[in-house]
Scaffold this motif. Sequence first.
Motif, short mmCIF file in Angstrom:
data_model
loop_
_atom_site.label_atom_id
_atom_site.label_comp_id
_atom_site.label_asym_id
_atom_site.label_seq_id
_atom_site.Cartn_x
_atom_site.Cartn_y
_atom_site.Cartn_z
N GLU A 66 -40.38 22.51 23.39
CA GLU A 66 -39.97 22.08 24.68
C GLU A 66 -38.41 21.49 24.37
O GLU A 66 -37.62 21.17 25.54
CB GLU A 66 -40.77 20.62 25.17
CG GLU A 66 -42.26 21.08 25.56
CD GLU A 66 -43.04 19.91 25.84
OE1 GLU A 66 -42.56 18.62 25.43
OE2 GLU A 66 -44.28 20.03 26.03
N LYS A 67 -38.12 21.59 23.28
CA LYS A 67 -36.64 20.75 23.08
C LYS A 67 -35.61 22.01 23.15
O LYS A 67 -34.51 21.55 23.17
CB LYS A 67 -36.50 20.49 21.42
CG LYS A 67 -37.60 19.39 21.11
CD LYS A 67 -37.68 19.00 19.60
CE LYS A 67 -38.52 18.05 19.22
NZ LYS A 67 -38.58 17.71 17.88
N TYR A 68 -36.14 23.30 23.49
CA TYR A 68 -35.07 24.12 23.40
C TYR A 68 -35.00 24.74 25.06
O TYR A 68 -35.79 24.84 25.86
CB TYR A 68 -35.40 25.55 22.72
CG TYR A 68 -35.47 25.23 21.27
CD1 TYR A 68 -34.46 25.58 20.40
CD2 TYR A 68 -36.67 24.72 20.50
CE1 TYR A 68 -34.17 25.35 19.01
CE2 TYR A 68 -36.56 24.29 19.38
CZ TYR A 68 -35.38 24.69 18.73
OH TYR A 68 -35.39 24.34 17.10
N GLU A 69 -33.68 25.21 25.06
CA GLU A 69 -33.44 25.78 26.69
C GLU A 69 -33.96 27.32 26.58
O GLU A 69 -33.50 28.20 25.86
CB GLU A 69 -31.84 25.98 26.93
CG GLU A 69 -31.56 26.33 28.38
CD GLU A 69 -30.16 26.20 28.69
OE1 GLU A 69 -29.56 26.92 29.67
OE2 GLU A 69 -29.43 25.57 27.87
N TRP A 70 -34.66 27.50 27.47
CA TRP A 70 -35.59 28.81 27.68
C TRP A 70 -34.56 29.99 28.28
O TRP A 70 -33.85 29.50 29.30
CB TRP A 70 -36.82 28.86 28.24
CG TRP A 70 -37.86 28.16 27.34
CD1 TRP A 70 -37.80 26.90 27.02
CD2 TRP A 70 -39.01 28.75 26.88
NE1 TRP A 70 -39.06 26.50 26.32
CE2 TRP A 70 -39.72 27.64 26.24
CE3 TRP A 70 -39.61 29.86 26.88
CZ2 TRP A 70 -41.00 27.83 25.53
CZ3 TRP A 70 -40.78 30.04 26.13
CH2 TRP A 70 -41.32 29.08 25.53
N SER A 71 -34.60 31.04 27.94
CA SER A 71 -33.84 32.24 28.63
C SER A 71 -34.73 32.76 29.88
O SER A 71 -36.06 32.72 29.49
CB SER A 71 -33.63 33.42 27.85
OG SER A 71 -33.21 34.46 28.67
N ARG A 77 -40.16 33.80 30.94
CA ARG A 77 -39.46 33.01 30.30
C ARG A 77 -39.44 33.25 28.58
O ARG A 77 -40.50 33.23 28.13
CB ARG A 77 -39.58 31.28 30.38
CG ARG A 77 -39.12 30.96 31.66
CD ARG A 77 -39.05 29.42 31.74
NE ARG A 77 -40.02 28.63 31.09
CZ ARG A 77 -39.82 27.43 30.39
NH1 ARG A 77 -38.71 26.72 30.86
NH2 ARG A 77 -40.93 26.93 30.00
N THR A 78 -38.34 33.30 27.92
CA THR A 78 -38.57 33.51 26.43
C THR A 78 -37.65 32.75 25.48
O THR A 78 -36.54 32.27 26.06
CB THR A 78 -37.93 35.02 26.29
OG1 THR A 78 -36.61 35.24 26.75
CG2 THR A 78 -38.92 35.96 26.79
N LYS A 96 -27.48 32.26 17.27
CA LYS A 96 -26.55 31.05 16.87
C LYS A 96 -26.84 29.73 17.04
O LYS A 96 -28.06 29.52 17.63
CB LYS A 96 -25.08 31.28 17.91
CG LYS A 96 -24.38 32.65 17.93
CD LYS A 96 -23.40 32.86 18.90
CE LYS A 96 -22.44 34.03 18.78
NZ LYS A 96 -21.63 34.18 19.80
N GLN A 97 -26.32 28.74 16.26
CA GLN A 97 -26.72 27.39 16.19
C GLN A 97 -27.81 27.05 15.94
O GLN A 97 -28.34 27.46 14.81
CB GLN A 97 -25.92 26.86 17.68
CG GLN A 97 -24.46 26.94 18.05
CD GLN A 97 -24.37 26.58 19.46
OE1 GLN A 97 -25.04 26.20 20.28
NE2 GLN A 97 -22.99 26.71 19.70
N ARG A 98 -28.75 26.49 16.90
CA ARG A 98 -29.66 25.88 16.42
C ARG A 98 -31.02 26.95 16.35
O ARG A 98 -32.04 26.71 15.88
CB ARG A 98 -30.29 24.72 17.66
CG ARG A 98 -29.53 23.71 17.74
CD ARG A 98 -30.03 22.80 19.19
NE ARG A 98 -31.31 22.43 18.85
CZ ARG A 98 -32.18 22.05 19.90
NH1 ARG A 98 -31.73 22.28 20.94
NH2 ARG A 98 -33.33 21.56 19.46
N PRO A 103 -38.00 27.03 13.89
CA PRO A 103 -38.32 25.54 14.16
C PRO A 103 -39.30 25.34 12.86
O PRO A 103 -39.90 26.31 12.41
CB PRO A 103 -38.71 25.34 15.47
CG PRO A 103 -38.37 26.24 15.97
CD PRO A 103 -38.09 27.65 15.45
N LYS A 104 -39.42 24.18 12.60
CA LYS A 104 -40.54 23.87 11.43
C LYS A 104 -41.87 24.32 11.51
O LYS A 104 -42.40 24.95 10.78
CB LYS A 104 -40.44 22.36 10.91
CG LYS A 104 -41.55 22.03 9.90
CD LYS A 104 -41.30 20.59 9.56
CE LYS A 104 -42.18 20.27 8.38
NZ LYS A 104 -42.16 18.50 8.03
#
Length: 240
Positions: A66-71, A77-78, A96-98, A103-104
């Motif tokens: 939920e913390k990420y912006e989905w494409s 959505r991916t 890139k970046q995050r 993620p853990k």
Amino acid sequence: TRSNRKMPVHRSSRTKNRGTGSNPKADRASQKQESPGSGSKVPPGALLAEDFISEELEKNILQCLEKYEWSQDLSRRTLQFGYRYDHLKRQLFRCKQRRTAFPKAVQEVADMAAAFVQPEAPPKFDQCIVNEYTEAQGISQHIDQTTCFGETIVSVSLLSPVLFDFKKAPGASAPTSKGADACSVLMDRRSLLAMTGEARYNWTHGIKKEEEFTFNGKRYSRDKRISLTFRTVIPEAVVA
């Protein structure tokens, strides 16, 4: 965090393909499985494990995503981690970046899956695509790009059951086992499906666009579903 319940595993006996011109990757473990839980039969080279992750880990994964912006470049959505696969160009790019690392919670599943599928030499999954499917969304029959990804593909299904349809690919590059040319596999919530050998290279897989489906006489309703697909990138395929 794995469930304490014994995990039903759907695995077949190994067979060795003999003959000239065989592809070692496609000649790997041949599987004809019957699961005590779902009753699914999988194509040669596939492995189905029910209740692979716990409810707690499923919850942690969903909260993390939920913390990420989905494409929204595709019909669904991916999210992609490690490397981004461009479905139109069929090329790989470093994220890139995050998103350079998993993620853990996602990394935990990747490590579990690698050790479970190939305990002697676990694959090093370095690419993950997360797909979100609404109630009636599907995906056309396909084989994950063989010029970009290695010989083991693993999918872990969250939130809702789905029916995977497998079909023998026309013009397979290596000998295929005798038997049916198609089969359907029930992927229940929190289950794992791995594809190696024949299942990876000689069978297509897809999901029909349907809100409900019947399997072994039982009716299932589909809801929103999240899938995590883990793959190993072929370095020469990375563009940038």
